[in-house]
Design a protein around this motif. Structure first.
Motif, PDB file in Angstrom:
ATOM      1  N   THR A  24       0.858  -1.179   0.000  1.00 34.57           N
ATOM      2  CA  THR A  24       0.000   0.000   0.000  1.00 34.57           C
ATOM      3  C   THR A  24       0.893   1.228   0.000  1.00 34.57           C
ATOM      4  O   THR A  24       1.764   1.376   0.858  1.00 34.57           O
ATOM      5  CB  THR A  24      -0.903   0.035   1.244  1.00 34.57           C
ATOM      6  OG1 THR A  24      -1.684  -1.160   1.278  1.00 34.57           O
ATOM      7  CG2 THR A  24      -1.826   1.248   1.204  1.00 34.57           C
ATOM      8  N   SER A  25       0.700   2.105  -0.964  1.00 35.78           N
ATOM      9  CA  SER A  25       1.547   3.288  -1.077  1.00 35.78           C
ATOM     10  C   SER A  25       0.959   4.444  -0.276  1.00 35.78           C
ATOM     11  O   SER A  25      -0.195   4.410   0.156  1.00 35.78           O
ATOM     12  CB  SER A  25       1.686   3.698  -2.538  1.00 35.78           C
ATOM     13  OG  SER A  25       0.536   4.416  -2.964  1.00 35.78           O
ATOM     14  N   GLY A  29      -3.375   5.976  -0.303  1.00 35.08           N
ATOM     15  CA  GLY A  29      -3.572   4.626   0.218  1.00 35.08           C
ATOM     16  C   GLY A  29      -3.846   3.595  -0.851  1.00 35.08           C
ATOM     17  O   GLY A  29      -4.462   2.559  -0.569  1.00 35.08           O
ATOM     18  N   LYS A  30      -3.364   3.812  -2.054  1.00 29.61           N
ATOM     19  CA  LYS A  30      -3.628   2.876  -3.151  1.00 29.61           C
ATOM     20  C   LYS A  30      -2.871   1.575  -2.934  1.00 29.61           C
ATOM     21  O   LYS A  30      -1.702   1.567  -2.525  1.00 29.61           O
ATOM     22  CB  LYS A  30      -3.238   3.497  -4.497  1.00 29.61           C
ATOM     23  CG  LYS A  30      -4.097   4.676  -4.924  1.00 29.61           C
ATOM     24  CD  LYS A  30      -3.642   5.228  -6.268  1.00 29.61           C
ATOM     25  CE  LYS A  30      -4.424   6.470  -6.670  1.00 29.61           C
ATOM     26  NZ  LYS A  30      -5.797   6.159  -7.028  1.00 29.61           N
ATOM     27  N   ARG A  31      -3.530   0.482  -3.259  1.00 26.30           N
ATOM     28  CA  ARG A  31      -2.900  -0.827  -3.224  1.00 26.30           C
ATOM     29  C   ARG A  31      -2.191  -1.066  -4.547  1.00 26.30           C
ATOM     30  O   ARG A  31      -2.718  -0.775  -5.615  1.00 26.30           O
ATOM     31  CB  ARG A  31      -3.947  -1.920  -3.018  1.00 26.30           C
ATOM     32  CG  ARG A  31      -4.584  -1.941  -1.647  1.00 26.30           C
ATOM     33  CD  ARG A  31      -3.683  -2.601  -0.626  1.00 26.30           C
ATOM     34  NE  ARG A  31      -3.318  -3.963  -0.998  1.00 26.30           N
ATOM     35  CZ  ARG A  31      -2.372  -4.680  -0.383  1.00 26.30           C
ATOM     36  NH1 ARG A  31      -1.688  -4.156   0.611  1.00 26.30           N
ATOM     37  NH2 ARG A  31      -2.116  -5.909  -0.766  1.00 26.30           N
ATOM     38  N   TRP A  88       5.632   3.681  -6.576  1.00 23.99           N
ATOM     39  CA  TRP A  88       4.697   3.308  -5.518  1.00 23.99           C
ATOM     40  C   TRP A  88       5.299   3.446  -4.132  1.00 23.99           C
ATOM     41  O   TRP A  88       4.628   3.831  -3.189  1.00 23.99           O
ATOM     42  CB  TRP A  88       4.227   1.869  -5.744  1.00 23.99           C
ATOM     43  CG  TRP A  88       3.320   1.701  -6.921  1.00 23.99           C
ATOM     44  CD1 TRP A  88       3.609   1.049  -8.094  1.00 23.99           C
ATOM     45  CD2 TRP A  88       1.991   2.174  -7.061  1.00 23.99           C
ATOM     46  NE1 TRP A  88       2.531   1.099  -8.950  1.00 23.99           N
ATOM     47  CE2 TRP A  88       1.516   1.781  -8.333  1.00 23.99           C
ATOM     48  CE3 TRP A  88       1.131   2.904  -6.230  1.00 23.99           C
ATOM     49  CZ2 TRP A  88       0.241   2.081  -8.790  1.00 23.99           C
ATOM     50  CZ3 TRP A  88      -0.144   3.209  -6.683  1.00 23.99           C
ATOM     51  CH2 TRP A  88      -0.577   2.788  -7.949  1.00 23.99           C
TER      52      TRP A  88
END
Length: 431
Positions: A24-25, A29-31, A88
């Motif tokens: 998770t970046s 909060g993108k996976r 990321w």
């Protein structure tokens, strides 16, 4: 040499699995879940690398191929732009900014794009899976991406798109850019430092205008209509028409992309073809000066099945099969062997000046078959597999003796589906 294709396939699967990045970046909060080219050297997600990875992953698990595209499209912007790199992992940003000549448009992505191999990847996934739901999921961003190229990178409306930096084509250090970038090919040890300095100067020139992409084009600091980029663009446009129909888009939308594909191919033939030399030249600057350095880009319209057959024959018979240019023991060299800047031994420490790169072989394999030259395609596949068998999953290879070059293990120098025997040439990850 006996080629163990099972061993090559097993090695490809191993590298694809080893180079998978998940987490998770800090970017909303993108996976992320994708295959990086090399965990040690290239730990981020590159646009056209991921397209090639997705095609290779069809051999492993079609769901992983779809995931590769889904992760990539998280970087798609409302205007259609897709960046060439998604960074990321925040803790790796400082290293990336030191090691790569890049500028960021956002803390997690770069300011330029890359050749739109994306449509080819989606076409292959759909052909293998017939998953209409996936197609409908990924087409909106993909169509916007191809419309972005037209809207933002075709300033003279001649149907050829332009790149604004050497690395936007993916061919960062190609000698065809030397004159424009002030880079010497001799002595070899001066090439990379000069390129680094020139890229820094280009970034500084662009910096006040990064928020206005149209303004950057008018600066004419580096405006390049690249034959390879435009051939990939035309190939993608041609594939989007049938994909639109499969996803129940309107006929007008499907025809939009098919008609644009034809116009790009016609523009390549009208503006870039040199009837005396029998090749296609890139066009540099607003005045569209032919960039007469012979690289594999000059052959790339072979990937278009509607290319004039007479032009295709000349590309193949006069150049691709010419042992003084491209038909070396381990083809296809990124720069023709007849060029003064040809550097098969990597003395310049840069990639695109001689070594063979497997993604090119994969594209040209299919182009040769489309133009009725399955015999040459088969031999290209055989030599490519032999190259991989000798030295494994490598970034690129010396075209005369195929010693190891570049990052390893690279994801992927892996076979692409589906090819009749002999096995498909593998495709090495690009940058």
């Amino acid at each position: 040499m006996i080629i163990d294709t099972r061993a090559i396939a097993a090695d490809a699967r191993r590298v694809l699995a080893k180079n998978r990045q998940t987490g998770t970046s800090g970017w909303d909060g993108k996976r992320y879940d994708f295959v990086c080219p090399s965990g040690a050297t290239y730990p981020f997600q590159w646009l056209w690398d991921s397209a090639f990875h997705a095609i290779a992953l069809l051999h492993v698990d079609p769901e992983l191929a779809k995931q590769e595209i889904r992760c990539l499209l998280q970087g798609a912007q409302p205007n259609g732009f897709i960046p060439h790199m998604l960074l990321w992992e925040k803790n790796a940003h400082e290293r990336a900014l030191k090691e790569y000549s890049i500028t960021l448009l956002h803390p997690y992505y770069t300011s330029i794009s890359q050749p739109p191999v994306l449509a080819r990847a989606i076409d292959q996934i759909f052909a293998a899976t017939k998953d209409v739901a996936f197609l409908r999921e990924v087409l909106p961003e993909t169509l916007r991406f191809f419309r972005w190229w037209k809207a933002y990178r075709d300033p003279d409306d001649d149907h050829l798109i332009a790149t604004i930096q050497p690395d936007e084509s993916g061919l960062d250090a190609s000698p065809k850019y030397d004159a424009a970038m002030g880079v010497p090919s001799q002595p070899p040890e001066e090439t990379l430092p000069a390129l680094t300095r020139s890229m820094s100067a280009l970034f500084a020139h662009y910096e006040p205008h990064r928020g206005d992409p149209a303004r950057i084009l008018t600066l004419d600091r580096f405006l390049w209509e690249d034959v390879m980029v435009n051939a990939i663009y035309a190939d993608g446009l041609r594939r989007l028409g049938p994909l639109c129909r499969a996803a129940a888009y309107t006929e007008n939308e499907a025809r939009e992309f098919e008609q644009r594909a034809t116009r790009v191919r016609e523009a390549l033939e009208r503006k870039c073809w040199d009837p005396d030399a029998g090749v296609f030249w890139d066009l540099a600057g607003w005045d569209e000066r032919p960039a007469r350095t012979l690289t594999f880009a000059a052959l790339f319209p072979l990937i278009l099945p509607d290319l004039d057959p007479a032009k295709a024959r000349r590309l193949i018979d006069e150049h691709l099969l010419n042992e003084r240019e491209f038909w070396l023991p381990y083809p296809i060299p990124s720069t023709a062997a007849c060029e003064p800047a040809f550097d098969p031994g990597w003395k310049t420490r840069t990639t695109w000046r001689g070594p063979s790169w497997v993604a090119v072989n994969w594209y040209l394999y299919w182009g040769l078959r489309d133009h009725g030259r399955a015999d040459i395609a088969t031999e290209l596949a055989r030599r490519t597999m032999e190259m991989i068998a000798k030295d494994g999953m490598r970034e690129f290879f010396a075209p005369r003796d195929a010693p190891r070059r570049g990052a390893a293990p690279l994801a992927p120098t892996a076979p692409r589906p589906p090819l009749p025997p002999p096995p498909a040439p593998p495709v090495s990850a690009p940058h």
